[in-house]
Design a protein around this motif. Sequence first.
Motif, PDB file in Angstrom:
ATOM      1  N   LYS A  84      14.078 -65.021 -79.530  1.00  0.00           N
ATOM      2  CA  LYS A  84      12.943 -66.221 -79.151  1.00  0.00           C
ATOM      3  C   LYS A  84      13.396 -66.830 -77.774  1.00  0.00           C
ATOM      4  CE  LYS A  84      10.318 -66.574 -82.779  1.00  0.00           C
ATOM      5  NZ  LYS A  84      11.083 -66.052 -83.864  1.00  0.00           N
ATOM      6  N   HIS A 129       6.607 -66.074 -71.821  1.00  0.00           N
ATOM      7  CA  HIS A 129       6.171 -67.085 -72.576  1.00  0.00           C
ATOM      8  C   HIS A 129       7.213 -67.984 -73.069  1.00  0.00           C
ATOM      9  CE1 HIS A 129       7.793 -63.675 -75.412  1.00  0.00           C
ATOM     10  NE2 HIS A 129       8.049 -65.148 -76.274  1.00  0.00           N
ATOM     11  N   ASN A 135       8.891 -69.836 -76.740  1.00  0.00           N
ATOM     12  CA  ASN A 135       8.602 -70.066 -78.167  1.00  0.00           C
ATOM     13  C   ASN A 135       9.161 -71.383 -78.652  1.00  0.00           C
ATOM     14  OD1 ASN A 135       9.744 -66.596 -77.949  1.00  0.00           O
ATOM     15  ND2 ASN A 135       8.064 -67.230 -79.090  1.00  0.00           N
ATOM     16  N   MET A 178       2.582 -73.004 -73.893  1.00  0.00           N
ATOM     17  CA  MET A 178       2.275 -72.418 -75.370  1.00  0.00           C
ATOM     18  C   MET A 178       0.828 -72.558 -75.603  1.00  0.00           C
ATOM     19  SD  MET A 178       5.372 -74.574 -77.441  1.00  0.00           S
ATOM     20  CE  MET A 178       7.128 -74.120 -77.195  1.00  0.00           C
ATOM     21  N   ILE A 198       1.954 -65.063 -78.161  1.00  0.00           N
ATOM     22  CA  ILE A 198       2.775 -65.537 -79.086  1.00  0.00           C
ATOM     23  C   ILE A 198       1.751 -66.219 -80.051  1.00  0.00           C
ATOM     24  CG2 ILE A 198       4.769 -66.287 -78.125  1.00  0.00           C
ATOM     25  CD1 ILE A 198       3.734 -69.339 -77.612  1.00  0.00           C
ATOM     26  N   LYS A 204       2.621 -68.873 -82.425  1.00  0.00           N
ATOM     27  CA  LYS A 204       3.001 -70.432 -82.642  1.00  0.00           C
ATOM     28  C   LYS A 204       4.026 -70.634 -81.558  1.00  0.00           C
ATOM     29  CE  LYS A 204       5.905 -69.264 -86.517  1.00  0.00           C
ATOM     30  NZ  LYS A 204       6.265 -69.724 -87.825  1.00  0.00           N
ATOM     31  N   GLY A 205       4.177 -72.198 -81.276  1.00  0.00           N
ATOM     32  CA  GLY A 205       5.243 -72.638 -80.563  1.00  0.00           C
ATOM     33  C   GLY A 205       6.075 -73.793 -81.182  1.00  0.00           C
TER      34      GLY A 205
END
Length: 248
Positions: free
Chosen positions: A7, A78, A80, A125, A134, A136-137
Amino acid sequence: MNSIKNKVVVITGASRGLGKALTVILAARGAKLVISGRSAKDLEEVAKETNAIPVTVDVTKEGDVANLAKVAISKFGHINIWINNAGLWLPKAPVESLNIKRAHELIEVNLFGTMYGSREAIICMKESISAKKIKKGMIVNIVSTSALQGRAGQSAYAASKHAAKGFTDSIREELLASGISVVGVYPGGIKTSLFDEKKPEDFKDFMTPESVAEKIVQNLEKDQPDIEQVLIRPGQTLNIANKANKTK
Ligand SMILES: NC(=O)c1ccc[n+]([C@@H]2O[C@H](COP(=O)([O-])OP(=O)(O)OC[C@H]3O[C@@H](n4cnc5c(N)ncnc54)[C@H](OP(=O)(O)O)[C@@H]3O)[C@@H](O)[C@H]2O)c1
């Protein structure tokens, strides 16, 4: 269980104290870390120990915080989890002798730092969720039990943390159904350099940063982390109920 391995985690105030302990524990769980703080030398040392990417950031400067997000995205694509941990404290004093300049600085760090960090995290996010990078964040705001009750001699710190709680609760509502969850962490006393200027009388009884960080990470590893995590030492009392709400 929600594995932390691989992550991408951004942490503010990671040069020492709770932020450093979180960095060490998350690194051991296999997270990819981007860590920040003002003291470049201390940050470098933590980065070396944890294989994290260090970024010098003053959280009271919007541009610095935006750059932190930019570094994380350019390195990993990205984010997380974003942990707003940087914070200041002021020694106990009655409000008549409050140093207003220092109170402004405190609120800049504890409230505005959290706002800037949360905003950058949300922007990144949301983009990554809509691009399907992704699903979810998560934003984790390190607040304090001083956000849950007033304390004599602590008016400025409690005000900054009550405000940070209001902000945290509000963005959680704003982000319902967005895929981004918001966790507020409310620790009691932790043995860190936050109190270097003047140690509270019961400092020796405070929790270690490592024990608090471990509990925070264990919550993040749950399939549905508690959205409010109150972490106090045995025997400590608060005039509030420990809510066990779950992330949506
Ligand atoms: N210790 C406690 O009893 C306790 C209890 C409840 C909540 N908390 C909260 O936990 C968080 C961490 O505190 P701590 O106890 O670990 O304190 P600490 O050991 O003093 O660490 C504070 C961290 O915040 C960073 N920081 C301060 N001002 C900053 C700024 N303007 N820009 C960027 N980074 C900044 C510091 O790094 P640089 O100096 O390198 O910038 C340092 O890494 C804070 O939000 C604090 O309010 C602490």
